[in-house]
Design an enzyme around this catalytic site. Structure first.
Site, PDB file in Angstrom:
ATOM      1  N   ASP A  41       0.852  -1.196   0.000  1.00 12.60           N
ATOM      2  CA  ASP A  41       0.000   0.000   0.000  1.00 12.60           C
ATOM      3  C   ASP A  41       0.883   1.240   0.000  1.00 12.60           C
ATOM      4  O   ASP A  41       2.051   1.196   0.395  1.00 12.60           O
ATOM      5  CB  ASP A  41      -0.916  -0.002   1.235  1.00 12.60           C
ATOM      6  N   ASP A  62       3.912   1.939  -4.543  1.00 15.66           N
ATOM      7  CA  ASP A  62       2.964   2.615  -5.423  1.00 15.66           C
ATOM      8  C   ASP A  62       2.709   1.617  -6.547  1.00 15.66           C
ATOM      9  O   ASP A  62       3.631   1.290  -7.308  1.00 15.66           O
ATOM     10  CB  ASP A  62       3.576   3.911  -5.960  1.00 15.66           C
ATOM     11  N   VAL A  63       1.486   1.148  -6.654  1.00 14.06           N
ATOM     12  CA  VAL A  63       1.202   0.045  -7.589  1.00 14.06           C
ATOM     13  C   VAL A  63       1.312   0.452  -9.064  1.00 14.06           C
ATOM     14  O   VAL A  63       1.194  -0.387  -9.943  1.00 14.06           O
ATOM     15  CB  VAL A  63      -0.188  -0.595  -7.334  1.00 14.06           C
ATOM     16  N   TYR A 157     -12.864   5.723 -14.522  1.00 15.14           N
ATOM     17  CA  TYR A 157     -13.029   4.633 -13.549  1.00 15.14           C
ATOM     18  C   TYR A 157     -13.748   3.454 -14.193  1.00 15.14           C
ATOM     19  O   TYR A 157     -13.286   2.307 -14.124  1.00 15.14           O
ATOM     20  CB  TYR A 157     -13.817   5.143 -12.336  1.00 15.14           C
ATOM     21  N   LYS A 161     -12.193  -0.304 -15.029  1.00 18.98           N
ATOM     22  CA  LYS A 161     -12.720  -1.543 -14.448  1.00 18.98           C
ATOM     23  C   LYS A 161     -13.140  -2.521 -15.551  1.00 18.98           C
ATOM     24  O   LYS A 161     -13.026  -3.739 -15.395  1.00 18.98           O
ATOM     25  CB  LYS A 161     -13.875  -1.241 -13.493  1.00 18.98           C
ATOM     26  N   THR A 192     -17.092   1.960   2.206  1.00 17.15           N
ATOM     27  CA  THR A 192     -15.665   2.119   2.512  1.00 17.15           C
ATOM     28  C   THR A 192     -15.334   3.607   2.413  1.00 17.15           C
ATOM     29  O   THR A 192     -16.140   4.380   1.888  1.00 17.15           O
ATOM     30  CB  THR A 192     -14.771   1.372   1.493  1.00 17.15           C
TER      31      THR A 192
END
Ligand SMILES: NC(=O)c1ccc[n+]([C@@H]2O[C@H](COP(=O)([O-])OP(=O)(O)OC[C@H]3O[C@@H](n4cnc5c(N)ncnc54)[C@H](O)[C@@H]3O)[C@@H](O)[C@H]2O)c1
Length: 258
Positions: A41, A62-63, A157, A161, A192
């Site tokens: 993370d 950092d992905v 977004y 996805k 969340t």
């Protein structure tokens, strides 16, 4: 939660975005079922706290960074001897990503990088480790918006996805005979920080969405984590290249109960 601590005994799981929300709930659930968990993370404080809570390992990453992602999976493998489960879950939903007419190229690219390129990097990094052992379960977090459109658009977004869904399906097919399963997890709207932040200032926006959910409520992170544990375990041994919807019925609804 009364969970049998045996289903994932001896397995090693890497969870990106494991410091918060769905990822954190998955970290807790996978650990409760016996897995050793590595959290990748951006957030070192929350990530370390989560790792300490479950006796796991935190790796700052950092992905979107290729070397960082390679380091995450290398550290997991070198520390625990295998990577059996990869829950590639980190993602963002920033407010400057909305209608295509108002979303600039920079905002578009940022979301593509964090939500889609990251999943490409994580899968690319972890598959060779899974090939060494001839088994593995990869779970990539997509979303219900990969299969249905929203008039309240978050264009990058949704597109990201959709990309996660298609990529997961293709990887599932390519690696099926090598014992590696790849599924796209598609949560409906879940309580969340990512979602509550989006609706915090405007309860009408939440209501506008809730009316479409047959169950009449948002999901809880623990309900998504239960699906992650199932897909991670051998209980899902014949499930791959799947669009795994956990959405309170939203994608199946025409009208909803009163
Ligand atoms: N919450 C929902 O309603 C919902 C619905 C469908 C899908 N999802 C997806 O589920 C996933 C998790 O969402 P959440 O609601 O738990 O979000 P969250 O904001 O609670 O947690 C996301 C985590 O990802 C981390 N992260 C963000 N960018 C990162 C980066 N570049 N590198 C490393 N870590 C990074 C954050 O630090 C955070 O810990 C996301 O992919 C999201 O798109 C969420």
């Amino acid at each position: 939660m009364d969970v049998k601590a045996s289903r994932l005994e001896g397995r090693v799981a890497v969870v990106t975005g494991g410091a918060s929300g769905i990822g954190l709930a998955a970290v807790r659930r996978l650990a409760a079922e016996g897995a050793r968990v590595v959290i990748g993370d951006l957030d070192p404080a929350a990530g370390k706290a989560a790792a300490d809570e479950v006796g796991g390992l935190f790796v700052a990453v950092d992905v979107t960074d290729e070397a960082g992602v390679e380091n995450l999976f290398r550290q997991a493998y070198d520390t625990f001897g295998s990577v059996d489960i990869a829950f590639n879950n980190a993602g963002i939903s920033p407010p400057d990503d909305n209608s295509i007419l108002d979303t600039g190229l920079e905002a578009w690219r940022k979301v593509q990088e964090v939500n889609l390129t990251s999943v490409y990097l994580c899968c690319k990094a972890v598959i060779p480790y899974m090939q060494r052992h001839g088994k593995g379960s990869i779970i990539n977090t997509a979303s219900f918006v990969a299969v249905m459109g929203a008039a309240t658009s978050q264009i990058s977004y949704s597109a990201s996805k959709g990309g996660v869904l298609a990529m997961s399906r293709e990887l599932g097919v390519e690696f099926a005979r090598q014992g590696i399963r790849v599924n796209a997890l598609c949560p409906g709207p879940v309580n969340t920080p990512l979602l509550t932040e989006l609706f915090a200032k405007d309860p009408e926006r939440a209501q506008r969405r809730l009316v479409h959910v047959p169950m009449g409520r948002f999901g809880e992170p623990e309900e998504i984590a239960a699906a992650v544990a199932f897909l991670a375990s051998d209980d899902s041994s014949f499930i791959t290249a799947n669009t795994f919807l956990v959405d309170g019925g939203i994608s199946g609804a025409y009208v909803t109960p009163l």
